[in-house]
Every structure is written in structure tokens, then in C-alpha cells.
Design a protein around this motif. Structure first.
Motif, mmCIF file in Angstrom:
data_model
loop_
_atom_site.group_PDB
_atom_site.id
_atom_site.type_symbol
_atom_site.label_atom_id
_atom_site.label_comp_id
_atom_site.label_asym_id
_atom_site.label_seq_id
_atom_site.Cartn_x
_atom_site.Cartn_y
_atom_site.Cartn_z
ATOM 1 N N SER A 150 0.851 -1.194 0.000
ATOM 2 C CA SER A 150 0.000 0.000 0.000
ATOM 3 C C SER A 150 0.883 1.238 0.000
ATOM 4 O O SER A 150 1.978 1.230 0.563
ATOM 5 C CB SER A 150 -0.921 0.014 1.220
ATOM 6 O OG SER A 150 -0.173 0.062 2.416
ATOM 7 N N PRO A 182 0.979 5.471 0.744
ATOM 8 C CA PRO A 182 0.248 6.549 1.426
ATOM 9 C C PRO A 182 -0.374 7.519 0.438
ATOM 10 O O PRO A 182 0.021 7.591 -0.727
ATOM 11 C CB PRO A 182 1.330 7.233 2.283
ATOM 12 C CG PRO A 182 2.624 6.813 1.688
ATOM 13 C CD PRO A 182 2.414 5.483 1.060
ATOM 14 N N ASP A 210 -8.843 2.160 16.854
ATOM 15 C CA ASP A 210 -8.032 2.130 15.634
ATOM 16 C C ASP A 210 -8.970 2.142 14.429
ATOM 17 O O ASP A 210 -10.136 1.750 14.525
ATOM 18 C CB ASP A 210 -7.124 0.904 15.581
ATOM 19 C CG ASP A 210 -5.985 1.085 14.585
ATOM 20 O OD1 ASP A 210 -5.756 2.239 14.158
ATOM 21 O OD2 ASP A 210 -5.322 0.094 14.247
ATOM 22 N N PRO A 270 -8.645 0.041 7.277
ATOM 23 C CA PRO A 270 -8.231 0.753 6.058
ATOM 24 C C PRO A 270 -9.394 1.380 5.295
ATOM 25 O O PRO A 270 -9.200 2.382 4.594
ATOM 26 C CB PRO A 270 -7.555 -0.349 5.235
ATOM 27 C CG PRO A 270 -7.058 -1.327 6.239
ATOM 28 C CD PRO A 270 -8.085 -1.336 7.324
ATOM 29 N N CYS A 291 -5.312 -2.593 14.079
ATOM 30 C CA CYS A 291 -5.678 -3.236 12.821
ATOM 31 C C CYS A 291 -4.393 -3.672 12.121
ATOM 32 O O CYS A 291 -3.562 -2.826 11.779
ATOM 33 C CB CYS A 291 -6.481 -2.281 11.955
ATOM 34 S SG CYS A 291 -6.898 -2.941 10.340
ATOM 35 N N HIS A 339 -6.368 -5.639 6.321
ATOM 36 C CA HIS A 339 -7.637 -5.039 5.915
ATOM 37 C C HIS A 339 -8.828 -5.598 6.680
ATOM 38 O O HIS A 339 -9.878 -4.960 6.768
ATOM 39 C CB HIS A 339 -7.844 -5.236 4.413
ATOM 40 C CG HIS A 339 -8.143 -6.653 4.016
ATOM 41 N ND1 HIS A 339 -7.163 -7.617 3.953
ATOM 42 C CD2 HIS A 339 -9.312 -7.262 3.683
ATOM 43 C CE1 HIS A 339 -7.706 -8.768 3.580
ATOM 44 N NE2 HIS A 339 -8.999 -8.585 3.415
ATOM 45 N N CYS A 369 1.250 -1.323 15.499
ATOM 46 C CA CYS A 369 1.987 -2.071 14.476
ATOM 47 C C CYS A 369 3.441 -1.623 14.392
ATOM 48 O O CYS A 369 3.737 -0.434 14.437
ATOM 49 C CB CYS A 369 1.316 -1.898 13.117
ATOM 50 S SG CYS A 369 -0.109 -2.981 12.867
ATOM 51 N N CYS A 387 -6.412 7.881 18.014
ATOM 52 C CA CYS A 387 -5.906 7.185 16.826
ATOM 53 C C CYS A 387 -6.136 8.061 15.603
ATOM 54 O O CYS A 387 -7.008 8.939 15.605
ATOM 55 C CB CYS A 387 -6.555 5.813 16.651
ATOM 56 S SG CYS A 387 -8.276 5.858 16.120
ATOM 57 N N SER A 407 -6.568 7.978 11.195
ATOM 58 C CA SER A 407 -6.921 7.115 10.076
ATOM 59 C C SER A 407 -5.693 6.806 9.221
ATOM 60 O O SER A 407 -4.688 7.517 9.269
ATOM 61 C CB SER A 407 -8.006 7.758 9.216
ATOM 62 O OG SER A 407 -7.555 8.982 8.679
ATOM 63 N N LYS A 408 -5.796 5.737 8.424
ATOM 64 C CA LYS A 408 -4.652 5.279 7.624
ATOM 65 C C LYS A 408 -4.193 6.334 6.631
ATOM 66 O O LYS A 408 -3.013 6.395 6.276
ATOM 67 C CB LYS A 408 -5.003 3.988 6.883
ATOM 68 C CG LYS A 408 -5.554 2.870 7.771
ATOM 69 C CD LYS A 408 -4.652 2.539 8.926
ATOM 70 C CE LYS A 408 -5.254 1.419 9.781
ATOM 71 N NZ LYS A 408 -4.505 1.199 11.032
ATOM 72 N N ASP A 409 -5.132 7.176 6.120
ATOM 73 C CA ASP A 409 -4.742 8.210 5.155
ATOM 74 C C ASP A 409 -4.332 9.516 5.820
ATOM 75 O O ASP A 409 -4.019 10.493 5.153
ATOM 76 C CB ASP A 409 -5.866 8.467 4.157
ATOM 77 C CG ASP A 409 -7.138 8.982 4.813
ATOM 78 O OD1 ASP A 409 -7.136 9.211 6.045
ATOM 79 O OD2 ASP A 409 -8.153 9.150 4.106
#
Length: 585
Positions: A272, A274, A338, A341, A380, A383, A423, A555, A557-559
Motif C-alpha cells: 500500500s 500513502p 483504531d 483501512p 488493525c 484489511h 503495528c 488514533c 486514520s490510515k490516510d
């Protein structure tokens, strides 16, 4: 008019006697430096007045012939002044002899016919005697403007030189940035390959273990099946009954083993990128722009590609209370948060022993999963896979489907009590501990525990529950540990073995921490009711108040575009969702 003595064509009457008044001529080079000094000589070749100080440099350094005369000597020689047509009427080309005060106009004899009815029409000589012009002041102002014009010309030359240099540097600057990006991607690729190999090793071991266990079951089933066929075909009624009773327990054991194997799910892995990388690709040739005055380009991406971290702007999107609901025995306490994705939020409720899925409006989705013991932290790891700490030295692997169904896939018994979890790589997590002299440890998805290298210096203390939390900045190999009651945030470089303790008046009882945009760190400061934003080496970038008491868990977000924070105050539990934007420089 045309017979005045020693009058320069570009200057006022210099050193000449006008009527009964003498006008003193100033040195022109001195006047350019705002120094008033009388001229003593005149250079006829250069048409310039000089003082004794400026005379020698003039003749030595200025090219050409220089006929120098003393002003006093030169005054005795009458000269005819050529006005170069300035003393002629522009309309009639005749000599100017009158001045019309009514129209402020110089007039010739032909003009007089037009202006004869004007109230004030005087000849030039009369006007001159009545109001002599200050030509000396005029000359000084002209010399000053000449100096300013020289400065403007010099500035233009300097600007042109600077422009040429800056244009010449553009290609080099772009090449330098390109080399940095290529180097960055190469380093990221090598790191990714190392992690992928570690992940493969761990997964292959899990696959082999599952296969070996299944082969063992298969072999046992073959033996049992063969015996079953013999007893069925040739056994006496007594033998068949005995065999049937014995097989009841055997079947339970085999079925239990097979159920355990079925629950083991193998993890898949993908690469993945960013959002800032994909955004860069989408921009194409517009990813690099020329900056000039009036066209300054601005970086508006959530995460800047610049090596310098930037402060943030937090815009609250949603705020909800977290009260006790019908299926809760106690008031909820969201101990772990958390993002998946796809943007869904995962929360673990410590008090009611649940794992909950929430949407972008912070509304519950599906049916919560209920644990037998209280969960503490959640992360997480893929996915659809979650890793939850809690219980009595336990770690739980959960799967989350697209329809929000949560299932337990594996339960791992650990040797330490784990609290927060984050992670470190696709197959390894970092956990904070309590009641253990090692404040932070590592655990893989297949349950293998390990410790950080001995050269990494941790605080010499054993934390109790809720006293220390962790996060890990993967790109910087930096472990972050909060020490709640010491009001300290520790930054540990796991590669170099260096550590830094960060204290600040805005860091009061730090608890939850997470990685923020641009590999920065966000920490909940409980007793300041705020979030502290800092670089991974401990520099404070900003402090952001939140409308809740005792913020506890956080937390991103992934983006990197959204942030969620919860608190731990009895009776006023809240959950806030914020939009993250970079602050403009």
C-alpha cells in the motif's frame, strides 16, 4: 539672453555673476554622495565640476582626455550659450521674450498677439529681476534623480544576474529532489522486502504447523477408519459396542483438533502507498511548480512531502456521548481505538468487554463481539484482521467482515500482561506492559514474543495498569512510551539505541499516543484536556484543546486525514472525530 557668461547648457549659472549675486558651483561627484562641497575646477571634456579632492581620481580612473580649468580663470572667458532650441517658441519658432502669468506660458512676439489682452504679460528680463529662479536647487535635485536612476539600472543588472542564476539552478534543484525521492523509495523498498521476508517466514511456519497437525489428524483418521471398517464387518456385537463407546471420546478429540485448525486463518499481504504518494502521481507534471512573486504554490496535502513537519488544524466533525446502553452492564470505557483501512472505526470497551465497529458518524455497525475478559488495546494489522490485548495475559486475533461481523480466529497466551498495542511491521506488533520490568515488548501475529535489544535504555521501573502506553513510528524506527505519572514522553530510537525524555508544561499525565501526519506523534495530555503534537525526536509542534475532560485514547486514520479521541471521566464519556489539515506557513 544669449550673451550671459560661462553658463553650462545642462546646469545653472555656475561660478558666474548674475547681476550682483554670485552663485557657488558644487562638486558633482560629492553631491552624488550627499556631500556639499564647492567645485574649484571644471573638466571641459567630461563637462563636469570637481573639487580638489575629486580632481585627481577623475583624471586617473575615468577614461578619456581631461582638459581641466580653474573656475576662477575660466570666468573671464565669455562663452555663447547654446540653448539647443529651448529658448524658441514651440509654436512659432521665434525667440521667447515674454512670460504670461495668466496662462503660465513662455511667449514669443507672435504669441503676444494672442495674449495681449492678458492682465500680466511681462518681458523675461523683468520677470527674472522680480523672481530669480533657484537653479542650484534644481541642479541638486537633478543630480539626486540621476543617482537614483543609476541605482535603478544597477538593481536591474543585479536582478537580471540573479534571475539567470536562479533559472540555471532549477534543473539542479529538481534533479536533487528526484535523487532524494529515488533514494527514499529504494530504502522503503528494501525495508519492505525485509518485512515481507519476515512475514513470509512467520506465515510459512504457521502453514507448516497447520499442515503437520492436519497430516497427523489425517493419519489418525486413516487408522481409525480402517479399524472401524474391520469392526463393522467382522466384529461381534460386544466388540462393536465397545468400539463405539471408545470412539465417542476419540471423535470429540479429533473434531476439536480440526476446529482449531479451521480457525487458523492465513494472512495475505499487499503493498500500500500513502495518500501523498498517490496524490503525487495523480498530479503528474503539475507535481512541480515554479514559484514567483504573485504565484506562490501552496502545499495543501494532508501529509506534506517536506522533511519539515508542520503544525495541524483540527476541525471537529462529529461529537457523541458514550452513555450506558441497554446491553451494557456498566458505563462504557473505550480503552482502545483504531481505524480499518476502509475508514470504519474499531473500539474496545474495557468495562463491558466488547469490540465495536463504528461508521463515519460514530454510529454502531453490526453486533459487537463480547470477550470473556476485559480488553485493553486494539490495532488493525490487515484489511480485515484485528489484534486485541487484555484478559489474563492474552492476545486475541479477530476477523472483521464487510458486513461488520466480528469473529475470533485465534487466542494467544502470553508471558506478560500487555496493555496498548500498535503495528511495527505487517507481522509484528509493539506492546506496552504492566507488572513487568520490561515496559515495552514485541509480539508477532503467530504469538512469538521478543524483547528490544539490550542497548535500548528504558526507564528503570515497573509500571502498573494505565500508567504507560506506546506507539511506534515505523519509518523512523522510533518507539514512543508515555509515563503518565512522571508527566514524561520517552522517544527511543531502536536502531541507534538512543533515548530522549520529553517534558513540557503542556504534557500533564500523558496517556494514549499514536502516529500522526508526516510521521509526527500525537499524545493525549489528560490534565490539560488537550492533545500535544510533536516530532518523532521530541520537538513540540502544537497543543490542541479538546472539548472533553481527561482525553485518554487516540488514533489517526490510515490516510492521515481524520483523528478520533475518547476520554475516561465517569458520567461524561465522549468520542470526538476531527478532520486533520496542515496549518499554512
Amino acid at each position: 539672453m544669449a550673451s550671459k557668461r560661462l553658463v553650462d547648457s545642462n546646469r545653472d549659472n555656475a561660478g558666474d555673476f548674475i547681476g550682483e549675486s554670485a552663485v557657488t558651483q558644487s562638486c558633482e561627484p560629492c553631491m552624488k554622495t550627499n556631500i556639499s562641497k564647492s567645485a574649484t575646477v571644471f573638466c571641459k571634456d567630461c563637462d563636469e565640476y570637481l573639487c580638489d579632492t575629486c580632481k585627481n581620481p577623475h583624471t586617473v580612473y575615468k577614461p578619456g582626455q581631461h582638459k581641466i580649468v580653474n573656475l576662477q580663470d575660466d570666468k573671464s572667458a565669455p562663452v555663447i550659450l547654446d540653448m539647443k532650441g529651448m529658448d524658441k517658441c514651440h509654436e512659432h519658432a521665434r525667440e521667447i521674450v515674454f512670460f504670461c502669468h495668466d496662462h503660465s506660458k513662455l511667449c514669443c512676439l507672435s504669441c503676444v498677439l494672442i495674449h495681449r489682452k492678458c492682465d500680466q504679460l511681462d518681458d523675461i528680463a523683468k520677470v527674472y529681476r522680480r523672481a530669480r529662479p533657484d537653479l542650484q536647487a534644481l541642479k541638486q535635485s537633478l543630480i539626486k534623480m540621476q543617482s537614483e536612476a543609476d541605482a535603478i539600472i544597477a538593481d536591474c543588472k543585479q536582478s537580471e544576474t540573479g534571475l539567470n542564476e536562479s533559472i540555471a539552478k532549477i534543473s539542479s534543484e529538481v534533479d536533487t529532489m528526484k535523487d532524494r525521492i529515488i533514494k527514499l523509495f529504494e530504502e522503503a523498498k528494501q525495508k519492505l522486502i525485509r518485512e515481507a521476508k519476515q512475514f513470509k517466514t512467520a506465515e510459512v511456519k504457521r502453514i507448516e504447523n497447520k499442515r503437520d497437525a492436519s497430516l497427523k489428524v489425517q493419519k489418525e483418521l486413516n487408522n481409525v477408519f480402517s479399524m472401524c471398517c474391520v469392526v463393522l464387518d467382522s466384529g461381534t456385537p460386544s466388540q462393536q459396542y465397545i468400539y463405539s463407546e471408545l470412539m465417542k471420546e476419540k471423535r470429540k478429540t479429533i473434531e476439536s483438533t480440526m476446529d482449531d485448525q479451521r480457525k487458523i486463518k492465513f494472512l495475505s499481504t499487499t503493498v500500500s502507498f500513502p495518500q501523498q504518494v498517490t496524490s503525487l502521481l495523480e498530479m503528474g507534471s503539475n507535481s512541480i511548480k515554479l514559484n514567483y512573486e504573485g504565484n506562490k504554490t501552496v502545499d495543501t496535502s494532508p501529509i506534506s512531502l517536506s522533511s519539515q513537519p508542520r503544525p495541524l488544524i483540527l476541525e471537529q466533525l462529529v461529537s457523541v456521548d458514550v452513555p450506558k446502553t441497554g446491553d451494557d452492564k456498566e458505563e462504557p470505557l473505550l480503552a482502545g481505538l483504531d481505524f480499518l483501512p476502509d475508514g470504519r472505526l474499531v473500539a474496545v470497551d474495557n468495562k463491558n468487554m466488547k469490540c465495536i465497529i463504528l461508521n463515519e458518524r460514530l454510529e454502531r455497525l453490526g453486533t459487537p463481539y463480547t470477550f470473556k475478559h476485559s480488553p485493553l488495546g486494539v490495532v488493525c494489522v490487515s484489511h480485515d484482521t484485528l489484534c486485541v490485548t487484555g484478559g489474563v495475559k492474552q492476545v486475541f486475533l479477530l476477523s472483521v467482515s464487510t458486513d461488520n461481523t466480528i469473529r475470533l480466529t485465534r487466542e494467544i497466551t502470553t508471558s506478560s500482561q500487555f496493555d496498548s498495542i500498535c503495528c511495527m511491521s505487517p507481522s509484528n506488533m509493539v506492546v506496552s506492559t504492566y507488572d513487568d520490568p520490561r515496559p515495552a515488548r514485541m509480539i508477532s501475529v503467530d504469538g512469538v514474543e521478543s524483547d528490544f535489544d539490550h542497548f535500548l535504555t528504558f526507564p528503570i521501573k515497573t509500571y502498573k495498569g494505565n500508567a504507560s502506553f506506546c506507539t511506534y513510528v515505523q519509518s523512523k524506527n522510533t518507539l514512543i512510551l508515555t509515563d503518565r505519572f512522571a508527566h514524561t514522553v520517552y522517544m527511543h530510537d531502536t536502531m541507534k539505541g538512543t533515548s530522549r525524555a520529553v517534558t513540557n508544561e503542556n504534557i500533564q499525565e500523558p496517556r494514549g499516543a499514536c502516529v500522526g501526519p508526516g510521521d509526527t506523534v500525537l499524545v493525549c495530555s489528560m490534565h490539560k484536556y488537550s492533545i500535544v503534537h510533536m516530532t518523532n525526536d521530541g520537538n513540540i509542534l502544537g497543543t490542541y484543546p479538546v472539548d472533553m475532560k481527561n482525553p485518554n485514547t487516540i488514533c489517526v486514520s490510515k490516510d492521515g486525514t481524520r483523528l478520533v479521541v475518547s476520554n475516561s471521566v465517569l458520567g461524561t464519556k465522549k468520542l470526538h472525530l476531527y478532520k486533520i489539515s496542515p496549518a499554512m506557513s
